[in-house]
Design an enzyme around this catalytic site. Structure first.
Site, short mmCIF file in Angstrom:
data_model
loop_
_atom_site.label_atom_id
_atom_site.label_comp_id
_atom_site.label_asym_id
_atom_site.label_seq_id
_atom_site.Cartn_x
_atom_site.Cartn_y
_atom_site.Cartn_z
N SER A 17 33.44 -31.22 -29.07
CA SER A 17 33.09 -32.60 -28.70
C SER A 17 34.13 -33.62 -29.16
CB SER A 17 31.71 -32.95 -29.26
OG SER A 17 30.74 -32.20 -28.59
N LYS A 66 18.55 -30.92 -33.99
CA LYS A 66 18.10 -31.53 -32.74
C LYS A 66 16.61 -31.91 -32.73
CE LYS A 66 21.36 -29.75 -29.33
NZ LYS A 66 21.50 -29.12 -28.01
N ASP A 102 20.90 -32.69 -22.33
CA ASP A 102 21.19 -31.28 -22.04
C ASP A 102 20.67 -30.83 -20.67
OD1 ASP A 102 22.57 -30.71 -24.39
OD2 ASP A 102 20.75 -30.20 -25.49
N ALA A 128 13.23 -18.45 -23.90
CA ALA A 128 12.21 -19.49 -24.02
C ALA A 128 12.40 -20.31 -25.30
CB ALA A 128 10.81 -18.87 -23.99
N ALA A 131 16.94 -24.39 -25.49
CA ALA A 131 17.79 -24.56 -24.31
C ALA A 131 16.98 -24.29 -23.04
CB ALA A 131 18.99 -23.63 -24.40
N ASN A 151 10.71 -13.78 -20.95
CA ASN A 151 11.22 -13.80 -22.32
C ASN A 151 10.71 -12.59 -23.10
OD1 ASN A 151 12.64 -15.12 -24.48
ND2 ASN A 151 10.66 -15.61 -25.40
N THR A 153 9.58 -12.53 -26.08
CA THR A 153 8.30 -12.90 -26.68
C THR A 153 7.53 -13.77 -25.68
OG1 THR A 153 9.52 -13.01 -28.76
CG2 THR A 153 7.28 -13.88 -28.80
P1 ATR Z 1 18.06 -22.17 -28.36
O1 ATR Z 1 17.37 -23.32 -29.04
O2 ATR Z 1 19.55 -22.24 -28.38
O3 ATR Z 1 17.53 -21.92 -27.00
P2 ATR Z 1 16.39 -20.27 -29.73
O4 ATR Z 1 15.33 -21.30 -29.86
O5 ATR Z 1 16.70 -19.39 -30.89
O6 ATR Z 1 17.76 -20.89 -29.27
O7 ATR Z 1 15.98 -19.35 -28.47
C1 ATR Z 1 16.69 -18.26 -28.09
C2 ATR Z 1 15.93 -17.49 -26.98
O8 ATR Z 1 16.70 -16.35 -26.69
C3 ATR Z 1 14.56 -17.01 -27.39
O9 ATR Z 1 13.70 -17.08 -26.28
C4 ATR Z 1 14.82 -15.57 -27.78
O10 ATR Z 1 13.76 -14.68 -27.55
P3 ATR Z 1 12.42 -14.68 -28.46
O11 ATR Z 1 11.62 -15.86 -28.00
O12 ATR Z 1 11.79 -13.38 -28.20
O13 ATR Z 1 12.92 -14.83 -29.89
C5 ATR Z 1 15.93 -15.18 -26.86
N1 ATR Z 1 16.76 -14.13 -27.46
C6 ATR Z 1 17.73 -14.30 -28.38
N2 ATR Z 1 18.29 -13.11 -28.69
C7 ATR Z 1 17.65 -12.18 -27.94
C8 ATR Z 1 17.78 -10.77 -27.78
N3 ATR Z 1 18.68 -10.06 -28.47
N4 ATR Z 1 16.96 -10.14 -26.91
C9 ATR Z 1 16.05 -10.84 -26.20
N5 ATR Z 1 15.88 -12.18 -26.30
C10 ATR Z 1 16.67 -12.84 -27.16
#
Ligand code: ATR
Length: 281
Positions: A17, A66, A102, A128, A131, A151, A153
């Site tokens: 940035s 954030k 964003d 989920a 972002a 997702n 989860t």
């Molecule tokens: P951000 O705020 O950047 O979006 P975050 O809140 O940590 O980051 O969210 C990351 C997302 O990527 C989550 O939905 C996560 O899945 P979970 O909800 O099951 O935690 C998903 N994610 C990250 N690494 C993953 C992986 N190795 N396999 C599957 N999903 C993943």
């Protein structure tokens, strides 16, 4: 007078940035300077107050602040409230207003690429987190034919689905395995997870096999510029879209809020891509 702008986050050492905004100030002949401030979580409240009293005209907010920053602002824009996070703050004589650029940044970047109207497109969002929430809200607000979240989860995807009911009632949530089976129905597949981000560059978030030829693969990641997933998609002949556009456009929108001037997004893209050491896609 030279106006000060900035970024607060932790860590901020690799942020692009400062480079992007300082170049835009120079291009537009604006007497401004953008500085990255490394602020730890326990110092956030003090840092925000410092921005206020030192008259920093505007600043960005990044990981991990954030969401927490919302507690320290004087006003929060409706869209940022809906997203539940702030990435841009405007300081009007000590009155701090929080925005989130964003989702709109992502939308602007994606729209540039489309041959078919977004309103007619079936969208699959993978992930989920924060972002995903910004992207889903932007899509739901703009209007798309069908919007589905998948997702690892499920509960987190359902949380976004429920949260967005005010804007759209028919967002689908489906398990990853189901999405993989019906991948050919989606026009745009968006990866919002960190899967494939440096240093784990060999991981992919979703198999390419069943995705239709005319689909767009969109990855929010920009480091690397071309993730393994995009690379495989490109080999198959799909249209690919990386995260540089979202990064640049969120910056363009922030810059406009601070200065009321529109920076050149192509130039900003070049600056960012050069820094990342690659070519655009
Ligand atoms: P951000 O705020 O950047 O979006 P975050 O809140 O940590 O980051 O969210 C990351 C997302 O990527 C989550 O939905 C996560 O899945 P979970 O909800 O099951 O935690 C998903 N994610 C990250 N690494 C993953 C992986 N190795 N396999 C599957 N999903 C993943």
């Amino acid at each position: 007078m030279n106006k000060l702008y900035g970024l607060i986050g932790h860590p901020v050492g690799h942020s692009m940035s400062p480079l992007m905004h300082n170049d835009a100030f120079r291009q537009l002949g604006i007497n401004g300077h953008y500085h990255a401030f490394d602020v730890r979580e326990e110092k956030l409240s003090e840092a925000v107050n410092a921005m206020r009293v030192l008259n920093v005209t505007g600043f960005n907010v990044t990981i991990p602040h954030k969401v927490a920053i919302m507690n320290y602002l004087d006003e929060i824009d409706e869209e940022a409230k809906m997203i539940g996070a702030v990435n841009t703050v405007v300081n009007i004589e000590g009155h701090l207003i929080g925005y989130n650029t964003d989702g709109r940044g992502y939308l602007t970047s994606l729209l540039r690429l489309l041959k078919k109207p977004l309103k007619d497109s079936n969208i699959l969002v993978i992930g989920a987190g924060g972002a995903a929430r910004a992207v889903v809200i932007a899509m739901a607000t703009h209007g798309v034919a069908e919007l589905t979240i998948t997702n690892r989860t499920r509960e987190k995807a359902v949380m976004i689905q429920n949260h967005c009911k005010k804007i759209r009632q028919d967002i689908n949530v489906i398990p990853l395995d189901n999405a993989k089976k019906i991948a050919d129905k989606y026009d745009i597949i968006i990866n919002t997870t960190s899967i494939g981000m440096s240093p784990n560059i060999d991981a992919i978030p979703f198999p390419i096999e069943n995705i239709k030829q005319k689909a767009i693969l969109s990855d929010l990641i920009y480091n690397p510029l071309k993730t393994k997933w995009l690379e495989l998609g490109e080999k198959k002949g799909l249209t690919i879209h990386n995260g540089v556009g979202m990064f640049v456009e969120q910056g363009v929108l922030a810059f406009q809020k601070w200065t009321n001037q529109k920076p050149n997004s192509e130039r900003m893209t070049e600056v960012v891509i050069e820094k990342l050491g690659g070519s655009t896609c």
